[in-house]
Scaffold this motif. Structure first.
Motif, mmCIF file in Angstrom:
data_model
loop_
_atom_site.group_PDB
_atom_site.id
_atom_site.type_symbol
_atom_site.label_atom_id
_atom_site.label_comp_id
_atom_site.label_asym_id
_atom_site.label_seq_id
_atom_site.Cartn_x
_atom_site.Cartn_y
_atom_site.Cartn_z
ATOM 1 N N LEU A 391 0.837 -1.207 0.000
ATOM 2 C CA LEU A 391 0.000 0.000 0.000
ATOM 3 C C LEU A 391 0.868 1.252 0.000
ATOM 4 O O LEU A 391 0.629 2.202 -0.761
ATOM 5 C CB LEU A 391 -0.900 0.006 1.236
ATOM 6 C CG LEU A 391 -2.146 -0.874 1.156
ATOM 7 C CD1 LEU A 391 -2.831 -0.944 2.504
ATOM 8 C CD2 LEU A 391 -3.105 -0.337 0.112
ATOM 9 N N ARG A 394 2.412 1.763 -3.324
ATOM 10 C CA ARG A 394 1.451 2.218 -4.318
ATOM 11 C C ARG A 394 1.168 3.710 -4.159
ATOM 12 O O ARG A 394 0.899 4.413 -5.110
ATOM 13 C CB ARG A 394 0.160 1.406 -4.174
ATOM 14 C CG ARG A 394 -0.634 1.332 -5.459
ATOM 15 C CD ARG A 394 -1.788 0.364 -5.316
ATOM 16 N NE ARG A 394 -1.354 -0.953 -4.885
ATOM 17 C CZ ARG A 394 -2.084 -1.745 -4.099
ATOM 18 N NH1 ARG A 394 -3.263 -1.349 -3.652
ATOM 19 N NH2 ARG A 394 -1.638 -2.939 -3.756
ATOM 20 N N ARG A 395 1.227 4.158 -2.901
ATOM 21 C CA ARG A 395 0.955 5.572 -2.657
ATOM 22 C C ARG A 395 2.195 6.436 -2.781
ATOM 23 O O ARG A 395 2.174 7.620 -2.462
ATOM 24 C CB ARG A 395 0.391 5.746 -1.249
ATOM 25 C CG ARG A 395 -0.994 5.167 -1.130
ATOM 26 C CD ARG A 395 -1.350 4.989 0.313
ATOM 27 N NE ARG A 395 -2.717 4.503 0.454
ATOM 28 C CZ ARG A 395 -3.184 3.996 1.585
ATOM 29 N NH1 ARG A 395 -2.395 3.904 2.639
ATOM 30 N NH2 ARG A 395 -4.418 3.574 1.652
ATOM 31 N N LYS A 397 4.909 6.446 -1.032
ATOM 32 C CA LYS A 397 5.590 6.889 0.191
ATOM 33 C C LYS A 397 6.959 6.229 0.268
ATOM 34 O O LYS A 397 7.192 5.188 -0.355
ATOM 35 C CB LYS A 397 4.777 6.461 1.413
ATOM 36 C CG LYS A 397 3.424 7.090 1.482
ATOM 37 C CD LYS A 397 2.731 6.633 2.746
ATOM 38 C CE LYS A 397 1.252 6.889 2.661
ATOM 39 N NZ LYS A 397 0.508 6.213 3.704
ATOM 40 N N ASP A 404 -1.094 2.922 6.563
ATOM 41 C CA ASP A 404 -0.962 1.736 5.714
ATOM 42 C C ASP A 404 -1.261 0.476 6.518
ATOM 43 O O ASP A 404 -1.961 -0.421 6.053
ATOM 44 C CB ASP A 404 0.454 1.653 5.141
ATOM 45 C CG ASP A 404 0.831 2.918 4.391
ATOM 46 O OD1 ASP A 404 -0.058 3.460 3.713
ATOM 47 O OD2 ASP A 404 1.987 3.365 4.510
#
Ligand code: ADP
Ligand code: ZN
Length: 622
Positions: A391, A394-395, A397, A404
């Motif tokens: 996650l 995907r974002r 970061k 997350d």
């Protein structure tokens, strides 16, 4: 993860190698092309029209000509920096060619078509290619259906894996300290089998790891091999069930032969229950025959080899109850190690292990995450970390933060809820009060067994929590007072629920069944009721008063006696209930504290409990 990892599928046609199907086909095509262009016609051949060929002959550019039935080939004279080139043209009816070749002094040879080569290349080779492709497809699709004649062998999924070095250590497995402790001895033995041999120590042959899925049983077995630095052989019981008759047994034989050659080593059988289910009563039941053959072979092999060589068999299973008793006999899987779901501290440790290679944001609090995931097994926690990392990536970061993790937990919980119940906060509270009730009553009574551990981690299928009591000594006889205390402890859980919530839950049903059973035995079998007197109302003595659950066969009783028995049973239970209630209401503050601690830590050891209660028991149970 491990630096050198060797996985060798034991049988040559395991299906694994067909993973490289595209490569296989590519190799075939290249092979065909090479054969076609180099073996039949050596060198690079350029196709040209016959008229050009004729022109080259007339210009005297060729040195040699080969005349085949359908083609002519011309090889040029060697030129500076170019070498000899080969040209080929489809033959045209041309009676003058020979004359012209003679005139230019070009060497020429005739060539007959090689019928065999032609046949092989144009028929046999393509068929071979087709055959291999077909094999590959069959090998991949196989596995599901049984009964496919001979193909079943090639199709079987059952494989034996050998890893020279698992590369897994005890540090990789967290939250299962007790199991690790029990496995230490085995590691020592595998490291120095001679030492044990010299001392004549007895080493278990088979170690059964028992626990719910995903709690790290496979990992533990690998870690034992990794710590001892011995090879690790593994196979899965479920893969043998659908196999062609005789193959499973042969594989088992093979596995043991291989392992013994590599001793010291570990053989690991995953999902032993799939293979070792209780055998059917009728031997001609069919369908299960193969499993029974395989199981039989496993038993034979286990009996037949000598532990002192340094081969340890480990197996994993979820429900040990359904295992064939033959597997559990001495000399087979006689050592059982419980691998339970981790408690809150264990979960924190497991999370830490899996976060080792992950960049965590400053706000990531593993302790908090552990508190948010009651009942999760190691595999679920590994999933959470993985999902959270995905996650975050995907974002975009560059570190995994609490958001997350929260989202990952929510996703995993949603998935788990489909499979099994995850307790909510209120349910957990009820369970905590319930177990605290059992424990507090037990520690308050003079004749009850001491509490070993309380836990609100679900165990098995039915139990939501548990209170483990250990007798201080082996018991062969029990007095009335002891049985009464036991009854009171059994009722302690439900009584605590009543006291706190003013209502009861369904969770106490098992306790009640046990209590009723015990009370009935006291009245009808042991003559412990004052009203009915020292008389047995059962045809035979119950074999084990310590083992409730099985309903005793009823004797022929008069209606009145039956009613009296029921009355007495009820009286015993009511009395136990009152005692439990008195204990719990006078020690209500301790009940509350214990419940808080239990909710926070999920497990409380007996010593902690006694420290909390403070006052020693009125009379020590002897
Ligand atoms: P089991 O054999 O009990 O079903 P596995 O050993 O296959 O469980 O565990 C699956 C995965 O879950 C492991 O590869 C590991 O990543 C993770 N895992 C499970 N238990 C633990 C644990 N106690 N510590 C660390 N990781 C664990
Ligand atoms: Zn209970």
């Amino acid at each position: 993860m491990p630096p050198e990892k060797e996985k060798t599928p034991a049988p040559p046609f395991g299906g694994e190698q067909f993973r490289q199907l595209p490569w296989l086909m590519l190799a075939m095509v290249i092979l065909l092309w090479v054969i076609g262009s180099y073996i039949i016609a050596p060198g690079y051949v350029k196709a040209i029209p016959y008229s050009d060929f004729k022109g080259m002959v007339q210009q005297g550019a060729l040195e040699e000509v080969v005349i085949a039935p359908e083609k002519v080939r011309g090889i040029t004279k060697a030129k500076e920096g170019e070498g000899r080139l080969t040209y080929e043209a489809v033959k045209v009816e041309d009676p003058d060619l020979i004359k012209e070749l003679d005139a230019k002094g070009i060497r020429y040879t005739g060539e007959t078509a090689n019928p065999w080569l032609y046949f092989i290349l144009s028929w046999v080779l393509p068929l071979l290619v087709l055959y291999f492709i077909w094999r590959a497809i069959i090998g991949r699709a196989g596995g599901g259906a049984t009964g496919g004649g001979l193909m079943a062998i090639g199709r079987s999924k059952a494989k034996v894996y050998m890893e020279k070095q698992t590369g897994v250590t005890f540090d990789d497995v967290a939250g299962v300290d007790e199991a690790k402790e029990e496995l230490r001895e085995i590691i020592d033995f595998l490291r120095e089998p001679e030492k044990y041999r010299r001392l004549g120590g007895k080493i278990p042959k088979g170690v059964l790891l028992v626990g719910p899925p995903g709690t790290g049983k496979t990992m533990l077995a690998k870690a034992v091999a990794g710590e001892a630095k011995v090879p690790f052989f593994s196979m899965s019981g479920s893969e043998f069930v659908e196999m062609f008759v005789g193959v499973g047994a042969a594989r088992v034989r093979d596995l043991f032969a291989q392992a013994q050659a590599q001793a010291p080593c570990i053989i690991f059988i995953d999902e032993l229950d799939a293979m070792g289910k209780v055998r059917s009563v009728s031997p001609v039941a069919g369908g299960h025959e193969e499993r029974e053959h395989t199981l039989q072979q496993l038993l034979v092999e286990m009996d037949g080899f000598d532990t002192r060589k340094g081969v340890i068999i480990m197996a994993a299973t979820n429900p040990p109850e359904i295992l064939d008793p033959a597997l559990l006999r001495p000399g087979r899987f006689d050592r059982h190690i419980l691998v339970d779901r981790p408690d809150i501290r264990g979960r924190e440790d497991i999370l830490r292990v899996h976060c080792k290679n992950i960049k965590l944001a400053a706000d990531a609090d593993l302790k908090l995450l552990a508190a948010r995931t009651p009942g999760f097994a190691g595999a679920d926690l590994a999933n959470i970390v993985n999902e959270a990392a995905l996650l975050a990536a995907r974002r975009g970061k560059d570190a995994v933060d609490m958001n997350d993790f929260e989202e990952a937990i929510n996703r995993i919980i949603a998935g788990l809820e489909k499979k099994r119940r995850v307790m909510n906060k209120h349910e957990q509270e009820i369970v905590a009060y319930h177990e605290s009730g059992h424990a507090l009553v037990a520690e308050s009574l003079p004749h009850a067994d001491r509490v070993y551990r309380i836990s609100i981690i679900p165990r098995g299928i039915a139990a939501l929590g548990y209170t483990l009591q250990l007798p201080t000594q082996d018991r062969y006889l029990m007095t009335r007072a002891e049985l009464l205390d036991r009854l009171t402890v059994l009722l302690g859980g439900r009584t605590a629920e009543e006291l706190v919530f003013n209502e009861v839950s369904t969770g106490a049903q098992d306790d009640l069944a046990k209590a009723t059973d015990m009370a009935r035995s006291m009245v009808t079998a042991y003559g412990m009721s004052e009203k009915l007197g020292p008389m047995t109302y059962e045809p035979g003595r119950r074999p084990l008063f310590l083992e409730p659950g099985m309903a005793a066969p009823r004797a022929e009783l008069s209606e009145e006696t039956a009613r009296e028995i029921d009355c007495e049973v009820r009286a015993l239970i009511n009395k136990a209930h009152q005692r439990a209630e008195k204990i719990l209401s006078t020690r209500r503050d301790i009940l509350e504290t214990l419940t808080r601690i239990l909710l926070e830590k999920e497990t409380v050891e007996g010593d902690e409990l006694r420290a909390l209660i403070g006052a020693p028991r009125a009379t020590e149970a002897k």
